[in-house]
Write an enzyme that holds these catalytic residues in place. Structure first.
Site, short mmCIF file in Angstrom:
data_model
loop_
_atom_site.label_atom_id
_atom_site.label_comp_id
_atom_site.label_asym_id
_atom_site.label_seq_id
_atom_site.Cartn_x
_atom_site.Cartn_y
_atom_site.Cartn_z
N SER A 15 -9.97 -1.82 -0.02
CA SER A 15 -11.12 -2.71 -0.22
C SER A 15 -11.49 -3.44 1.07
O SER A 15 -12.67 -3.68 1.34
CB SER A 15 -10.88 -3.69 -1.36
OG SER A 15 -9.92 -4.66 -1.02
N ARG A 68 10.39 8.04 12.91
CA ARG A 68 9.28 7.09 13.04
C ARG A 68 8.48 7.34 14.32
O ARG A 68 7.25 7.23 14.33
CB ARG A 68 9.86 5.68 13.08
CG ARG A 68 9.15 4.69 12.22
CD ARG A 68 9.94 3.39 12.18
NE ARG A 68 10.44 3.13 10.85
CZ ARG A 68 9.71 2.62 9.87
NH1 ARG A 68 8.45 2.30 10.06
NH2 ARG A 68 10.23 2.42 8.68
N ARG A 94 3.17 0.58 6.60
CA ARG A 94 4.26 1.07 7.45
C ARG A 94 4.49 0.06 8.56
O ARG A 94 3.53 -0.42 9.16
CB ARG A 94 3.90 2.41 8.12
CG ARG A 94 3.61 3.54 7.19
CD ARG A 94 4.73 3.91 6.29
NE ARG A 94 5.91 4.46 6.98
CZ ARG A 94 7.08 4.66 6.39
NH1 ARG A 94 7.25 4.32 5.13
NH2 ARG A 94 8.09 5.16 7.06
N LEU A 96 5.28 -0.78 12.25
CA LEU A 96 5.04 -0.03 13.48
C LEU A 96 6.05 -0.45 14.55
O LEU A 96 6.40 -1.63 14.65
CB LEU A 96 3.61 -0.29 13.95
CG LEU A 96 2.54 0.24 12.98
CD1 LEU A 96 1.17 -0.37 13.28
CD2 LEU A 96 2.47 1.76 13.05
N HIS A 112 -3.52 -10.32 6.72
CA HIS A 112 -2.34 -10.67 5.92
C HIS A 112 -2.78 -11.68 4.85
O HIS A 112 -3.46 -12.66 5.17
CB HIS A 112 -1.27 -11.28 6.82
CG HIS A 112 -0.01 -11.60 6.08
ND1 HIS A 112 0.87 -10.63 5.66
CD2 HIS A 112 0.51 -12.78 5.67
CE1 HIS A 112 1.87 -11.20 5.02
NE2 HIS A 112 1.68 -12.50 5.01
N ASP A 148 3.78 -9.72 11.31
CA ASP A 148 2.98 -10.85 10.83
C ASP A 148 3.09 -12.07 11.73
O ASP A 148 3.05 -13.22 11.26
CB ASP A 148 3.39 -11.23 9.39
CG ASP A 148 3.15 -10.12 8.39
OD1 ASP A 148 2.25 -9.28 8.63
OD2 ASP A 148 3.86 -10.06 7.37
N GLU A 177 -10.61 -12.37 2.33
CA GLU A 177 -10.24 -11.27 3.24
C GLU A 177 -11.48 -10.46 3.62
O GLU A 177 -11.69 -10.13 4.79
CB GLU A 177 -9.21 -10.35 2.58
CG GLU A 177 -7.89 -11.04 2.28
CD GLU A 177 -6.84 -10.06 1.77
OE1 GLU A 177 -6.79 -8.91 2.24
OE2 GLU A 177 -6.06 -10.46 0.88
C1 GRF Z 1 -4.70 -6.89 1.13
O1 GRF Z 1 -4.40 -8.00 0.35
C2 GRF Z 1 -4.19 -7.07 2.52
O2 GRF Z 1 -4.28 -8.37 2.98
C3 GRF Z 1 -2.76 -6.67 2.37
O3 GRF Z 1 -2.78 -5.59 1.48
C4 GRF Z 1 -3.94 -5.66 0.66
C5 GRF Z 1 -4.70 -4.40 0.87
O4 GRF Z 1 -5.80 -4.32 0.00
N1 GRF Z 1 -2.16 -6.43 3.65
P1 GRF Z 1 -6.94 -3.24 0.29
O5 GRF Z 1 -6.25 -1.88 0.40
O6 GRF Z 1 -7.66 -3.63 1.52
O7 GRF Z 1 -7.81 -3.30 -0.94
#
Ligand code: GRF
Length: 201
Positions: A15, A68, A94, A96, A112, A148, A177
């Protein structure tokens, strides 16, 4: 100035990827979403990207077993092949290695679902509820080797309300987001926000 070529890396529904694709349709947006890469062949975001006319690639981490480094070399090769300038991690599940992160240092963002430095890692909504906080949010940051932990480009918050569950809170945070990721990418693509050399490790 030509638009920056962006790859969005996903593992799931995408999303945030969709929000970036939508924002990048604007004529004055400084970046184009040139590529979506998933490490999971079954990520539903892949179909969403294709419907929007964006090129997709799969680099399935499972085909590399424990290796990896080989997975990341394959990922990097796809990014180079598409002449990618900037990478956006969007629900990319994943970790990195420092090799990859250093290679894309200053050119890779992550979103995040928490107000970093609070709640690094997983289950951020549950932890925010358990902590009894009044507000929770989301952060876009540069990716550095420590998870993070990179310098923050943008963040915003929402209230936590009576009766909230992980699901209701996650949905409220997701709206932020979808707003801040395109805004943060704009700032970085325009070169108005850069990662200082001292902050790269
Ligand atoms: C989001 O909440 C993002 O912050 C986290 O994982 C989720 C991914 O959602 N890292 P989408 O795949 O972007 O819908």
């Amino acid at each position: 100035m030509s638009k920056k070529r962006v790859a969005v890396l996903i593992s799931g529904r995408g999303s945030n990827m969709a929000a970036l694709i939508e924002a990048a349709k604007a004529r004055d947006y400084p970046a184009e979403i040139a590529l979506v890469v998933s490490n999971r062949p079954d990520a539903s975001g892949l179909a969403r990207a294709q419907e929007a006319g964006v090129t997709t690639e799969i680099v399935d981490h499972r085909t590399f077993g424990e290796d990896r480094a080989a997975f990341e070399r394959a990922l990097d090769a796809r990014l180079q092949a598409h002449r990618i300038d900037l990478v956006c991690l969007a629900g990319f599940m994943r970790l990195l290695t420092p090799w990859f992160v250093t290679r894309w240092s200053g050119r890779m963002l992550n979103i995040h679902p928490a107000l970093l430095p609070q709640f690094k890692g997983l289950h951020t909504h549950r932890r925010a509820l358990e902590a009894g906080l009044k507000r929770h949010g989301a952060t876009v940051h540069f990716v550095v080797p420590e998870m993070d932990s990179g310098p923050i480009v943008m963040q915003d918050s929402v209230p936590i309300v009576e009766g909230d569950t992980e699901e209701t809170l996650a949905a409220r945070v997701l709206e932020i987001e979808h707003r801040i990721y395109p805004q943060a990418l704009r700032l970085v693509a325009e070169g108005r926000v850069t990662l200082d050399a001292d902050s790269r490790r």
